[in-house]
Design a protein around this motif. Structure first.
Motif, mmCIF file in Angstrom:
data_model
loop_
_atom_site.group_PDB
_atom_site.id
_atom_site.type_symbol
_atom_site.label_atom_id
_atom_site.label_comp_id
_atom_site.label_asym_id
_atom_site.label_seq_id
_atom_site.Cartn_x
_atom_site.Cartn_y
_atom_site.Cartn_z
ATOM 1 N N GLU A 1 1.016 -0.798 0.264
ATOM 2 C CA GLU A 1 0.066 0.090 -0.256
ATOM 3 C C GLU A 1 1.029 1.184 0.053
ATOM 4 O O GLU A 1 2.123 1.775 0.793
ATOM 5 N N GLN A 2 0.871 2.199 -1.049
ATOM 6 C CA GLN A 2 1.596 3.235 -0.987
ATOM 7 C C GLN A 2 1.557 3.761 0.410
ATOM 8 O O GLN A 2 2.518 4.487 0.198
ATOM 9 N N ALA A 3 0.899 4.666 1.250
ATOM 10 C CA ALA A 3 0.992 4.907 2.316
ATOM 11 C C ALA A 3 2.279 4.573 3.392
ATOM 12 O O ALA A 3 2.449 5.319 4.474
ATOM 13 N N ARG A 4 2.982 2.786 3.074
ATOM 14 C CA ARG A 4 3.240 1.902 3.743
ATOM 15 C C ARG A 4 4.389 1.756 3.194
ATOM 16 O O ARG A 4 5.122 0.752 3.956
ATOM 17 N N PHE A 5 4.483 2.417 2.252
ATOM 18 C CA PHE A 5 5.364 1.889 1.674
ATOM 19 C C PHE A 5 7.288 1.773 1.807
ATOM 20 O O PHE A 5 7.606 1.200 2.130
ATOM 21 N N ASN A 6 7.254 2.923 2.835
ATOM 22 C CA ASN A 6 8.312 3.534 2.570
ATOM 23 C C ASN A 6 8.837 2.181 4.339
ATOM 24 O O ASN A 6 9.716 2.375 4.517
ATOM 25 N N ASP A 7 7.678 2.583 5.056
ATOM 26 C CA ASP A 7 8.024 1.683 6.422
ATOM 27 C C ASP A 7 8.301 -0.251 5.270
ATOM 28 O O ASP A 7 9.053 -0.196 6.838
ATOM 29 N N ASN A 8 7.478 -0.733 4.670
ATOM 30 C CA ASN A 8 7.924 -1.362 4.553
ATOM 31 C C ASN A 8 8.985 -2.600 3.373
ATOM 32 O O ASN A 8 9.188 -3.203 3.512
ATOM 33 N N LEU A 9 9.818 -1.245 2.748
ATOM 34 C CA LEU A 9 10.512 -1.208 2.199
ATOM 35 C C LEU A 9 11.911 -1.969 2.851
ATOM 36 O O LEU A 9 12.876 -2.632 2.203
ATOM 37 N N GLN A 10 11.977 -1.609 4.039
ATOM 38 C CA GLN A 10 12.856 -2.246 4.851
ATOM 39 C C GLN A 10 13.161 -3.607 4.721
ATOM 40 O O GLN A 10 14.753 -4.382 4.593
ATOM 41 N N GLY A 11 11.888 -4.396 5.022
ATOM 42 C CA GLY A 11 12.170 -6.180 5.380
ATOM 43 C C GLY A 11 12.289 -5.956 3.782
ATOM 44 O O GLY A 11 12.694 -7.429 4.147
ATOM 45 N N PHE A 12 11.337 -5.073 2.907
ATOM 46 C CA PHE A 12 11.678 -6.365 1.712
ATOM 47 C C PHE A 12 13.628 -6.227 0.687
ATOM 48 O O PHE A 12 14.040 -7.232 0.672
#
Length: 203
Positions: free
Chosen positions: A183-194
């Protein structure tokens, strides 16, 4: 009438009703509460960092993904790994493999993905393409976005803007595409896990 000056009544000392044991107990309760909160945060962080192993012998690919995420190998990809708890759009990692001949280029790979997605995804658009070097390995990244709407007309859910990133890695006669969608609103927050997922990728 008395000429003596007015003396205000003495206020009781709030500490008079507390013994040293009472004060010690209060401090102990506060300390235990802080310790419990810190322990809970540590356990949560440990849980977030725990992983399961994914292996595809056919594709010769291995990776570690977050504990509790679900794997799916039924599509036109090697594997899709999704977070069942994320709402409204399930954060996911997708690993795909495409042939890569001597006449191919990374741009050909990206153009093929774009043509396919333009037909399959609503409001699909490419945001950025760049080549980066990570750990001495060169890779091409393509950021894109689309709108995800539930096809079930009986489910009342507003469309969600999804932001995603393709990582293209050339491995001999094949291109490995690792895709991250959130979800775009959480993209940066989830990027570290990726990025942690990418660090565990073996091929």
């Amino acid at each position: 009438m008395s000429d003596e000056p007015f003396q205000p009544a003495e206020q009781p000392n709030a500490d008079e009703g507390f013994t040293r044991a009472d004060r010690f107990a209060s401090v102990l309760v506060i300390a235990l509460t802080v310790v419990a909160i810190l322990a809970g945060l540590a356990l949560r962080q440990r849980s977030l960092n725990q992983t399961w192993q994914y292996t595809s012998r056919e594709a010769g690919i291995e990776a570690e993904y977050p504990t509790g995420w679900l794997t799916d190998e039924q599509g036109n990809y090697v594997v899709r790994i999704r977070d069942p708890k994320s709402r409204p759009f399930k954060t996911q990692y997708i690993i795909s493999v495409m042939p890569y001949g001597s006449q191919s280029s990374v741009r050909n790979v990206l153009d093929g993905l774009t043509i396919q997605r333009a037909n399959d995804l609503s409001a699909y658009r490419v945001l950025n393409i760049e080549t980066v070097s990570v750990g001495g390995i060169e890779r091409t990244e393509m950021d894109f976005a689309f709108v995800d709407a539930d096809p079930n007309p009986f489910i009342q859910r507003l469309p969600v803007v999804v932001q995603a990133r393709d990582i293209v890695i050339i491995d001999g006669d094949r291109a490995i595409i690792v895709t991250f969608m959130s979800e775009q609103a959480r993209f940066n927050d989830n990027l570290q896990g990726f990025e942690r997922f990418l660090d565990t990728l073996r091929y």
